[in-house]
Scaffold this active site. Structure first.
Site, PDB file in Angstrom:
ATOM      1  N   ARG A 205       0.811  -1.212   0.000  1.00  0.00           N
ATOM      2  CA  ARG A 205       0.000   0.000   0.000  1.00  0.00           C
ATOM      3  C   ARG A 205       0.850   1.270   0.000  1.00  0.00           C
ATOM      4  O   ARG A 205       0.676   2.140  -0.851  1.00  0.00           O
ATOM      5  CB  ARG A 205      -0.904   0.019   1.225  1.00  0.00           C
ATOM      6  CG  ARG A 205      -2.296  -0.491   0.984  1.00  0.00           C
ATOM      7  CD  ARG A 205      -2.783  -1.203   2.215  1.00  0.00           C
ATOM      8  NE  ARG A 205      -2.025  -2.436   2.365  1.00  0.00           N
ATOM      9  CZ  ARG A 205      -2.450  -3.615   1.918  1.00  0.00           C
ATOM     10  NH1 ARG A 205      -3.619  -3.712   1.375  1.00  0.00           N
ATOM     11  NH2 ARG A 205      -1.708  -4.696   2.031  1.00  0.00           N
ATOM     12  N   THR A 206       1.744   1.369   0.990  1.00  0.00           N
ATOM     13  CA  THR A 206       2.556   2.577   1.097  1.00  0.00           C
ATOM     14  C   THR A 206       3.434   2.732  -0.143  1.00  0.00           C
ATOM     15  O   THR A 206       3.608   3.828  -0.670  1.00  0.00           O
ATOM     16  CB  THR A 206       3.423   2.522   2.378  1.00  0.00           C
ATOM     17  OG1 THR A 206       2.556   2.409   3.513  1.00  0.00           O
ATOM     18  CG2 THR A 206       4.250   3.771   2.527  1.00  0.00           C
TER      19      THR A 206
ATOM     20  N   HIS B 229       5.689   7.022  11.282  1.00  0.00           N
ATOM     21  CA  HIS B 229       5.154   6.859   9.935  1.00  0.00           C
ATOM     22  C   HIS B 229       4.456   8.178   9.601  1.00  0.00           C
ATOM     23  O   HIS B 229       3.237   8.260   9.516  1.00  0.00           O
ATOM     24  CB  HIS B 229       4.169   5.688   9.898  1.00  0.00           C
ATOM     25  CG  HIS B 229       3.892   5.170   8.529  1.00  0.00           C
ATOM     26  ND1 HIS B 229       4.169   5.875   7.376  1.00  0.00           N
ATOM     27  CD2 HIS B 229       3.339   4.004   8.101  1.00  0.00           C
ATOM     28  CE1 HIS B 229       3.811   5.158   6.322  1.00  0.00           C
ATOM     29  NE2 HIS B 229       3.308   4.029   6.725  1.00  0.00           N
TER      30      HIS B 229
ATOM     31  N   ARG C  32      11.792   3.021   3.760  1.00  0.00           N
ATOM     32  CA  ARG C  32      11.055   2.251   4.767  1.00  0.00           C
ATOM     33  C   ARG C  32      12.053   1.283   5.387  1.00  0.00           C
ATOM     34  O   ARG C  32      12.740   0.563   4.654  1.00  0.00           O
ATOM     35  CB  ARG C  32       9.914   1.482   4.103  1.00  0.00           C
ATOM     36  CG  ARG C  32       8.931   0.836   5.091  1.00  0.00           C
ATOM     37  CD  ARG C  32       7.918   0.016   4.326  1.00  0.00           C
ATOM     38  NE  ARG C  32       6.851  -0.534   5.118  1.00  0.00           N
ATOM     39  CZ  ARG C  32       5.702   0.069   5.378  1.00  0.00           C
ATOM     40  NH1 ARG C  32       5.475   1.273   4.922  1.00  0.00           N
ATOM     41  NH2 ARG C  32       4.771  -0.533   6.095  1.00  0.00           N
TER      42      ARG C  32
ATOM     43  N   LYS D 227      24.582  -2.961   9.971  1.00  0.00           N
ATOM     44  CA  LYS D 227      23.436  -2.291   9.361  1.00  0.00           C
ATOM     45  C   LYS D 227      23.704  -0.816   9.060  1.00  0.00           C
ATOM     46  O   LYS D 227      23.502  -0.342   7.969  1.00  0.00           O
ATOM     47  CB  LYS D 227      22.241  -2.388  10.290  1.00  0.00           C
ATOM     48  CG  LYS D 227      21.398  -3.619  10.045  1.00  0.00           C
ATOM     49  CD  LYS D 227      20.253  -3.630  11.039  1.00  0.00           C
ATOM     50  CE  LYS D 227      19.815  -5.062  11.295  1.00  0.00           C
ATOM     51  NZ  LYS D 227      18.976  -5.144  12.491  1.00  0.00           N
TER      52      LYS D 227
END
Lengths: 310, 310, 310
Positions: free
Chosen positions: C53-54, C138, C105, C83
């Site tokens: 969706r996003t 978000h 994201r 990371k």
């Protein structure tokens, strides 16, 4: 020699005059936008090996020229069948869609050649771009590497290059050596553990060209003298022995003290992504050219599309 | 009947007059570019089953019309929840993005119908294109198959077709039979092992249309007489017994000696990808039409987009 | 305050005046097409967590502005390395491709901030859009939520909101609370099992703003009184105990009888996808605003791109 309509299968295609034109076009594209010669056209990208950088770089080059990209990364899903057969089928079908170019990344060294021959046999004019083939070739990376050398050092002659890390399986090493062998005054060093020594074919290339080279597992004396430290990333997939990999991986790490021993005008290259073979602390040094090297990727590939498909 | 605004759920929509227009438009698009009626629009593709060929073919059709494609292949990640519910949610959300079309590939036979009904109930005008639904339908493949027959044989009447391999689970067989049942003078043969015999619904379709058909596990006498050998690929997923699958898979292999027994004007079709059911040596024969069949995919889907969304 | 050139890292950036402009632009874009300010440009989307969706919503926003999208979902493949290091490398490389925006994201809460700082340090002007960061923020979802409230209720002041389900790990809850804390007359309720209670930082935000709030595991009395029922989906990944998850998941289910107890002018929101926390039977109610909420996503993100990159 013109690249028009030709496939880019190995680094050998970049003869000095071809490379000169490619470099000139690339430099122009650093600041300017190209004519959209691919407007309303598509470029097909078949990646049997995943890749973020090379994919995005080719994709951006195609987009800058106005193309849309038909991409598949799951091409490998058909690998259950006889590989050669299915690769020929898939690329034949894609060729029928009439893309301006086919960009292929594959785990088999000879895949690009097989596909290109098949296309010619079938009468398709679609040029094939090798975006990495097994432990074989990565010609556009090699052109990018030599372009970076030229841009950073101001020359491609009389360059002394040390390849560090994985000299055996790295396709970027093989491809760049092909180009260095044609550069007047080149000197080459291969720095690696015995397990990752450079292959006989690469040594042959240098021997035939009369380029002096050394092999060593000690880089102490090389660091302050070479013009280019070409760092590579040993990849786990080539090792059956985990412990061996761990040892090899950490053998040549370019930390800040080591990097500071380099000449001021020398440069560090790396095809990226890196693991831990270059410390983050090295990034701000003027010698650290690996991100600029990545930046040159899209304009160089745009220039290459122009020369092949323009 | 006009396709304008209608969903393409099953092959039944391709009545003779609709197919005639589709075929005419497709032929025109073989050499010409369409008007970009999708310029600045998007086409949404939701693939709950992976696919390279059908995806690329639809994608290319959309691109040729000027669209950009919003694609998701990981649609299946939500399958943990109740399927119908989530499929309705996902497609409702996508519909709210106002794409010109929704192309749906799904493992459930009734998914396209369920989605289409839901869209109508909610007042969305977005047409749904079934790009393969479980063991059910694959209507655009059927239209492509019949187009290939027309183009290769010069006719769609008085055509004798033998389906070979998987007559049971192949949605392309079911969908094409729907169209053949409307072609005057059609004759159909189903060649398979007992485990892969054609279903009762397909036989019913032929019975009701008065189309003669046979079922057999011996194709020796058929090979030299039929106009179309429609080869299919038995798929492992339908077999719980690995040994059984291996036996079935190799039962009908079209090798060069067999293919040479075909009539000169006959043609071999295959929805591709193939495994080993057609030997590579067959490819150069004039009868081998399966790659041309794939080539017709993007223009036919472009033509279909024109008729539905133009 | 202008958003021009700024990164969208957390919901705090949407001050009342910024939000007012964003809302006004979004409303205009519901029916009109924007100027293609991204023509011949690219937007890069790096998704270390998958999302349909996003992703589609941002992608559509970029496309509507004329951009092409360079997308990678397999960014996480490099997670074997440290990371932070690799995230910095990947985003540095992407920045060198000169996209108009980077949409990120990531599973780490601080990833967007880390990347943004690194970009500034390196002198890249590329704005970073946080499209979801771990259990953190978000922000574009929060702006979308508040826009939905404004559009559905006709106001953002004097709104009583009950968050239901996962108040602890839901980043949409945290981000929206930041915005509600600035809305005059807001009242907030957190409905959850003890394991999913809202965090201290969120309570602090409300305390500092003087916004009254309650915490409860019984929503019977709230359902008929609140203006907004903000339903969320408890996610399995946060539970080590499967049985616990099953209990929690089914604790607050908005079925038809419950939904019918809501005020006529109240609204149900949900960031979607839902599992079973809202019954399908609720969808036709006028209170069910969650699909309209999704519909506003692309125009709102288009408006945001305009304000940041226009």
């Amino acid at each position: 020699m013109s690249l028009k309509g030709r496939s880019i299968l190995d680094a050998g295609i970049f003869t000095p005059d071809v490379f000169a034109e490619l470099a000139e076009r690339t430099t122009r594209l650093l600041d300017a936008r190209p004519e959209p010669i691919f407007r309303d056209e598509v470029v097909a990208m078949l990646f049997y090996q995943p890749s973020t950088r090379t994919r995005m770089s080719f994709q951006l080059a195609a987009i800058r020229l106005g193309a849309q990209v038909i991409y598949t990364e799951d091409a490998g899903q058909f690998s259950s069948a006889a590989k050669g057969e299915i690769l020929e089928d898939t690329t034949r079908i894609v060729a029928g869609y009439r893309p301006k170019a086919l960009v292929l990344r594959h785990h088999d060294e000879d895949a690009p050649v097989v596909v290109d021959r098949n296309m010619q046999r079938l009468g398709f004019a679609m040029p094939v771009f090798n975006a990495g083939s097994g432990a074989g070739e990565h010609p556009t990376q090699a052109a990018l590497d030599l372009y970076t050398i030229q841009r950073e050092l101001g020359r491609t002659s009389d360059v002394e290059v040390a390849f560090v890390g994985d000299c055996r399986y790295s396709r970027t090493v093989r491809s760049l050596v092909t180009l260095l062998a044609r550069c007047p005054g080149a000197k080459v060093h291969f720095v690696s553990v015995p397990e990752l020594r450079v292959g006989a074919d690469v040594r042959d290339t240098l021997d035939r060209a009369g380029v002096p080279y050394t092999e060593t597992d000690d880089w102490e004396d090389l660091v302050p003298t070479v013009d280019i430290l070409y760092m590579t990333r040993p990849q786990k997939e080539w090792f059956t022995d985990e412990a061996m990999f761990q040892t090899v991986k950490d053998r040549f790490v370019l930390d800040l003290p080591t990097a500071r021993r380099m000449k001021p005008g020398a440069r560090i290259l790396h095809p990226l992504p890196r693991n831990e073979e270059i410390a983050l602390a090295v990034d701000p040094l003027p010698q650290a050219a690996y991100f600029r090297q990545a930046d040159y990727g899209p304009p160089l590939r745009t220039a290459l599309f122009q020369m092949v498909c323009g």
